[in-house]
Write a protein that holds these residues in place. Sequence first.
Motif, short mmCIF file in Angstrom:
data_model
loop_
_atom_site.label_atom_id
_atom_site.label_comp_id
_atom_site.label_asym_id
_atom_site.label_seq_id
_atom_site.Cartn_x
_atom_site.Cartn_y
_atom_site.Cartn_z
N ALA A 56 0.83 -1.20 0.00
CA ALA A 56 0.00 0.00 0.00
C ALA A 56 0.87 1.26 0.00
N PRO A 57 0.54 2.24 -0.84
CA PRO A 57 1.39 3.43 -1.00
C PRO A 57 1.08 4.53 0.01
N PHE A 58 1.48 4.31 1.26
CA PHE A 58 1.33 5.36 2.28
C PHE A 58 2.51 6.32 2.15
N THR A 59 2.42 7.19 1.16
CA THR A 59 3.57 7.99 0.74
C THR A 59 4.19 8.83 1.86
N PRO A 60 3.43 9.62 2.64
CA PRO A 60 4.08 10.46 3.66
C PRO A 60 4.86 9.65 4.70
N PHE A 61 4.34 8.49 5.06
CA PHE A 61 5.02 7.67 6.06
C PHE A 61 6.33 7.11 5.51
N TYR A 62 6.28 6.61 4.29
CA TYR A 62 7.51 6.07 3.70
C TYR A 62 8.55 7.16 3.50
N ARG A 63 8.11 8.35 3.08
CA ARG A 63 9.07 9.44 2.89
C ARG A 63 9.73 9.81 4.22
N ALA A 64 8.95 9.78 5.30
CA ALA A 64 9.51 10.11 6.61
C ALA A 64 10.58 9.12 7.04
N LEU A 65 10.56 7.93 6.45
CA LEU A 65 11.55 6.90 6.76
C LEU A 65 12.59 6.74 5.65
N ASP A 66 12.64 7.73 4.76
CA ASP A 66 13.61 7.75 3.65
C ASP A 66 13.39 6.62 2.66
N TRP A 67 12.13 6.27 2.44
CA TRP A 67 11.76 5.34 1.37
C TRP A 67 10.88 6.07 0.37
N VAL A 68 10.89 5.59 -0.85
CA VAL A 68 9.99 6.07 -1.88
C VAL A 68 9.05 4.92 -2.23
N VAL A 69 7.74 5.16 -2.15
CA VAL A 69 6.76 4.14 -2.51
C VAL A 69 6.04 4.62 -3.76
N THR A 70 6.01 3.77 -4.79
CA THR A 70 5.44 4.16 -6.07
C THR A 70 4.05 3.55 -6.26
N ASP A 71 3.39 3.97 -7.33
CA ASP A 71 2.04 3.49 -7.61
C ASP A 71 2.05 1.97 -7.82
N PRO A 72 1.27 1.22 -7.03
CA PRO A 72 1.33 -0.24 -7.13
C PRO A 72 0.85 -0.79 -8.47
N PHE A 73 -0.15 -0.15 -9.06
CA PHE A 73 -0.66 -0.62 -10.34
C PHE A 73 0.40 -0.46 -11.43
N GLU A 74 1.05 0.70 -11.47
CA GLU A 74 2.10 0.91 -12.46
C GLU A 74 3.28 -0.02 -12.23
N ALA A 75 3.58 -0.31 -10.97
CA ALA A 75 4.69 -1.23 -10.66
C ALA A 75 4.39 -2.63 -11.16
N ILE A 76 3.16 -3.08 -11.00
CA ILE A 76 2.79 -4.41 -11.50
C ILE A 76 2.89 -4.46 -13.02
N LYS A 77 2.35 -3.43 -13.67
CA LYS A 77 2.42 -3.41 -15.14
C LYS A 77 3.87 -3.44 -15.63
N ALA A 78 4.73 -2.69 -14.95
CA ALA A 78 6.13 -2.64 -15.37
C ALA A 78 6.80 -4.00 -15.24
N GLU A 79 6.51 -4.73 -14.18
CA GLU A 79 7.10 -6.07 -14.01
C GLU A 79 6.58 -7.04 -15.06
N ILE A 80 5.30 -6.92 -15.39
CA ILE A 80 4.73 -7.79 -16.43
C ILE A 80 5.43 -7.53 -17.77
N VAL A 81 5.60 -6.26 -18.09
CA VAL A 81 6.26 -5.91 -19.36
C VAL A 81 7.70 -6.38 -19.37
N SER A 82 8.40 -6.19 -18.26
CA SER A 82 9.83 -6.55 -18.23
C SER A 82 10.06 -8.06 -18.32
N HIS A 83 9.04 -8.83 -18.00
CA HIS A 83 9.19 -10.30 -18.06
C HIS A 83 8.34 -10.93 -19.15
N LYS A 84 8.02 -10.13 -20.16
CA LYS A 84 7.22 -10.63 -21.28
C LYS A 84 7.87 -11.88 -21.89
N ASN A 85 7.07 -12.89 -22.11
CA ASN A 85 7.50 -14.17 -22.70
C ASN A 85 8.40 -14.99 -21.79
#
Length: 439
Positions: free
Chosen positions: A134-163
Motif C-alpha cells: 500500500a502506497p502510504f507515501t508520507p510515512f515512507y518518505r519520513a523513513l527515507d523510502w519512496v513508494v510508487t504506484d502499485p498498479f504501475e509497478a505491476i504493469k512494469a514487471e509484467i512488461v519486463s518479463h514478457k514471454n
Amino acid sequence: MRITIYHTNDIHSHLHEYQRIARYMADYRSLLGHPSLYIDIGDHVDLSLPVTEGTMGKRNVALLNDADCDIATIGNNEGMTLSHEALQTLYSDANFTVTCANVFDDKGALPENFVSSIIKNIDGVRLLFVAVTAPFTPFYRALDWVVTDPFEAIKAEIVSHKNEYDVLLVMSHVGIFFDEMLCEKLPEIDVIFGAHTHHYFEKGQIENGVLMAAAGKYGDFLGEVTLDIEDGQVIHKCARLHALATLPEVETDFDSEGRALLNEPVIAKPMTLDSATHCITKVSYLLAESIYEFTEADCTIINAGLVVKGYRHKQLTEYDIHQMLPHPINTVRVKLSGRKLKEIILLASQNEYIHQHAQGLGFRGDIFGGYILYEAGYIASSQRCFVKGREIIDEETYTLGTVDMYTFGRYFPLLKDEAVSYLMPEFLRDIFKEKLLRL
C-alpha cells in the motif's frame, strides 16, 4: 500438472496462531503428492508483540523460515513501523525470497535482500510472482523510502518479463478495492493473493476471470489455492480456507520470550502510574506533555485510551512500558489556522468516543477514552478557545502535536487535508520512556 499454493496474510504477530498454521503445513504439505509453495502477503510483523519488538521482527522471520516459506512480501507494518535501518536488515537471515516492486530508497534501489519480482520454475512451468504494498507515501518518505504506484509497478514487471512466464500471480498488500480494480484492468492475472483490508474469501472469488484469494487476519485462516496447468496454461483454479479451529493445537510461550528480551529496567525507582480512560491521570498527562515536547508544538491533543495499562509501585522495565503503550503509533506535527484549531478543540470537547471500543489505525487498546488537551483549553459557555493561556486568533497559524491516527479522517476529518509532518520512527512508548528518564 497440479500446484498448491498455501498463503497467509496480516498475521500481525499473532504468533501462537501462526504456529498452528505452520504445524498444519508441516504435517500435510508433504502428503499432497504434487508440488507446493507457501507465500506470505505481508504484515506478518507487528511490534505490538514484545517478542517482535525485542527482535525488531527477526523472530517473525525465523518462524517463516521454520515454516518453509518460499516467498514473502511486506505490508505497511514491515515498511512503516520499522526504521529504515531495521527494514534493511530484517530479512538478512531469510531462507525465502522477499519481493516487492514498489518500495525503493532515494537512489532507486530496492531494500536489502529484496527482488522486484520472482519467477519460480516448477516442473517446467514458469510462475511469475509480482508483489506490491500500500502506497502510504508520507510515512515512507519520513523513513527515507519512496513508494510508487502499485498498479504501475505491476504493469512494469509484467512488461519486463514478457514471454518469460506461463502463470501470473500477484501478491497484493494494497486491499480489496485495489484487487477488484486489478481484475478489471489486468485480466491476464491468474490469481491475486490479497491482504491489508483483512478480507477473506471462503472459496475464493472470480472477477473477470481472475481468482482472488485472501485469508483474513491474525491467523484466523490458512489459505490454499490449487492450480491445474496444461501446456503452460491454467485450466482450473480454486481456493479454500482452513479455519484456525480446525488446525492442530500447539504449545508456545512467546510472552515469556518477550519478557526476557525486554527485561531491562528503565528507571531505578518504583513508580505508580494508574491508567483510566474517563479522566486525566498522571500517566496520561505525562504522555501528553511528552508528545508536546517532542513535537515542539503549541498544544497537544491525545485520547486517554492510548495508555493501555497502569502500574502501582513498580520498577518499570522495557516490557512494562511496551505493555503500557503497545501501539505502532507515531506522532505528527500539524500546521493549521486558528479557526481550524478551534474546530478541533471544540470537537474534542464533545468526547464523542469516550466510551467506544476502537480498533484499527494502529490503535492497540480497547476503549478510546476521553480527550486530553495540553496547553489548550476552552470556555464552554462562550465557545472560546485558548492556547498557552491566550485566546486563539482565527488568522494565525498554530502547530498541533498529536498522534498519526487522527490524520486518517475518522476522528478529526479536517486534519486529513492539513499540512502534516510525520515524526518517525519513534513510537509513543519511545517518547514516553525518554520523558520518564528526565523526571
